[in-house]
Design a protein around this motif. Structure first.
Motif, PDB file in Angstrom:
ATOM      1  N   GLU A  78       0.885  -1.129   0.005  1.00 57.85           N
ATOM      2  CA  GLU A  78       0.124  -0.193   0.005  1.00 57.85           C
ATOM      3  C   GLU A  78       0.840   1.181   0.103  1.00 57.85           C
ATOM      4  N   LEU A  79       1.774   1.266   0.800  1.00 58.69           N
ATOM      5  CA  LEU A  79       2.849   2.451   0.821  1.00 58.69           C
ATOM      6  C   LEU A  79       3.465   2.421  -0.297  1.00 58.69           C
ATOM      7  N   LEU A 101      -4.195  15.538  -4.800  1.00 61.13           N
ATOM      8  CA  LEU A 101      -4.080  14.214  -3.947  1.00 61.13           C
ATOM      9  C   LEU A 101      -4.460  14.516  -2.358  1.00 61.13           C
ATOM     10  N   LEU A 102      -4.985  13.319  -2.108  1.00 60.84           N
ATOM     11  CA  LEU A 102      -5.509  13.496  -0.640  1.00 60.84           C
ATOM     12  C   LEU A 102      -4.879  12.350  -0.261  1.00 60.84           C
ATOM     13  N   LEU A 103      -3.942  12.654   0.680  1.00 61.05           N
ATOM     14  CA  LEU A 103      -3.081  11.405   1.293  1.00 61.05           C
ATOM     15  C   LEU A 103      -3.882  11.372   2.773  1.00 61.05           C
ATOM     16  N   VAL A 109       2.881   7.425   9.051  1.00 64.57           N
ATOM     17  CA  VAL A 109       3.091   6.551   8.020  1.00 64.57           C
ATOM     18  C   VAL A 109       3.953   7.125   6.628  1.00 64.57           C
ATOM     19  N   GLY A 110       4.105   8.441   6.741  1.00 69.43           N
ATOM     20  CA  GLY A 110       4.804   9.215   5.822  1.00 69.43           C
ATOM     21  C   GLY A 110       4.074   9.947   4.814  1.00 69.43           C
ATOM     22  N   MET A 228      -2.960   5.328   3.203  1.00 66.77           N
ATOM     23  CA  MET A 228      -1.515   4.958   3.453  1.00 66.77           C
ATOM     24  C   MET A 228      -1.748   4.126   4.822  1.00 66.77           C
ATOM     25  N   LYS A 229      -1.541   3.033   4.952  1.00 65.57           N
ATOM     26  CA  LYS A 229      -1.553   2.379   6.277  1.00 65.57           C
ATOM     27  C   LYS A 229      -0.290   1.563   6.317  1.00 65.57           C
ATOM     28  N   GLY A 230       0.445   1.602   7.548  1.00 64.54           N
ATOM     29  CA  GLY A 230       1.630   0.930   7.934  1.00 64.54           C
ATOM     30  C   GLY A 230       2.380   1.150   8.970  1.00 64.54           C
TER      31      GLY A 230
END
Length: 243
Positions: A78-79, A101-103, A109-110, A228-230
């Motif tokens: 995912e990342l 972009l929508l992070l 997670v960066g 973003m998950k991690g």
């Protein structure tokens, strides 16, 4: 008043008339050139002032100043997809083709790291960019109400509106007052047709509740969501506060 016959019978008079017309054309050309020069100088002065505002408001936190695509190390698929999306966004960026972009994702997670990396790459390519957290932006807007401020609220908002790419970091961490929601709408609405990168720790439901339906609708226009998950970067020693 001389007749046409008199002018035709007097070549010197015809030459004088032609010389006068030539003189008039020359003066008009000189005046146009002067007006164009003044307009260029005014535009340059305005751009210099805007650039000072850019420099003042591009407030990348110290922990993120060394952030690049190269030192962003994704720990899962995912990342990695998020990183590839950021690189593609930066490399294919065109000012006349609006795309945001929508992070969104967990703390650490960066998200901000990737946003800064995109912005740096765009600046390397010759585009203008601003990185600023939403709370800091609102603080900057409030500061313009002070009569000792070096610039007005309108100038600040025009700068935000004009920049090629704006990174609004930490959307949803601002207080939810009517004033804050209204100012955020002004900024987001003014960026329609431009490129904006948003980062948030909230999911879509919580974000809409926080910033309001109208703001959320504007924010999502032409926007690609990147989830973003991690693993938390801070636990890997990258640096406290990176998101």
């Amino acid at each position: 008043m001389k007749s046409i016959r008199d002018l035709l019978n007097n070549p010197n008079m015809i030459m004088d008339s032609e010389a006068l017309e030539a003189f008039k054309r020359q003066r008009e050309a000189e005046e146009r050139a002067m007006v164009e020069r003044i307009m260029r100088e005014n535009a340059a002065a305005r751009q210099a002032k805007l650039q000072r505002i850019f420099d003042e408001n591009s407030l990348i936190p110290p922990v993120l100043r060394k952030a690049t695509f190269e030192n962003y190390q994704p720990t899962n698929t995912e990342l990695r997809v998020a990183k590839e999306t950021g690189i593609e966004y930066a490399e294919t960026f065109r000012p006349d083709e609006s795309k945001n972009l929508l992070l969104t994702g967990d703390y650490g997670v960066g998200k901000s790291h990737l946003a800064v990396s995109v912005l740096k790459r765009l600046i390397e390519r010759g585009f203008t960019g601003i990185f600023i957290t939403v709370p800091e932006l609102l603080t900057k807007i409030r500061s313009t109400y002070n009569r000792d401020s070096n610039h007005t609220e309108l100038e600040l908002l025009e700068t935000i509106k004009a920049v090629d790419c704006l990174v609004l970091d930490d959307v949803g961490t601002e207080n939810g007052s009517d004033w804050a929601v209204s100012k955020l709408f002004e900024v987001v609405d003014g960026r329609l047709g431009k490129h904006t990168i948003y980062t948030t720790n909230l999911d879509s439901v919580a974000l809409e509740k926080k910033i309001g339906e109208r703001n959320f609708s504007r924010l999502m226009f032409d926007t690609i969501p990147v989830v973003m998950k991690g693993e938390d970067y801070r636990r890997r020693g990258f640096g406290r506060g990176d998101q």
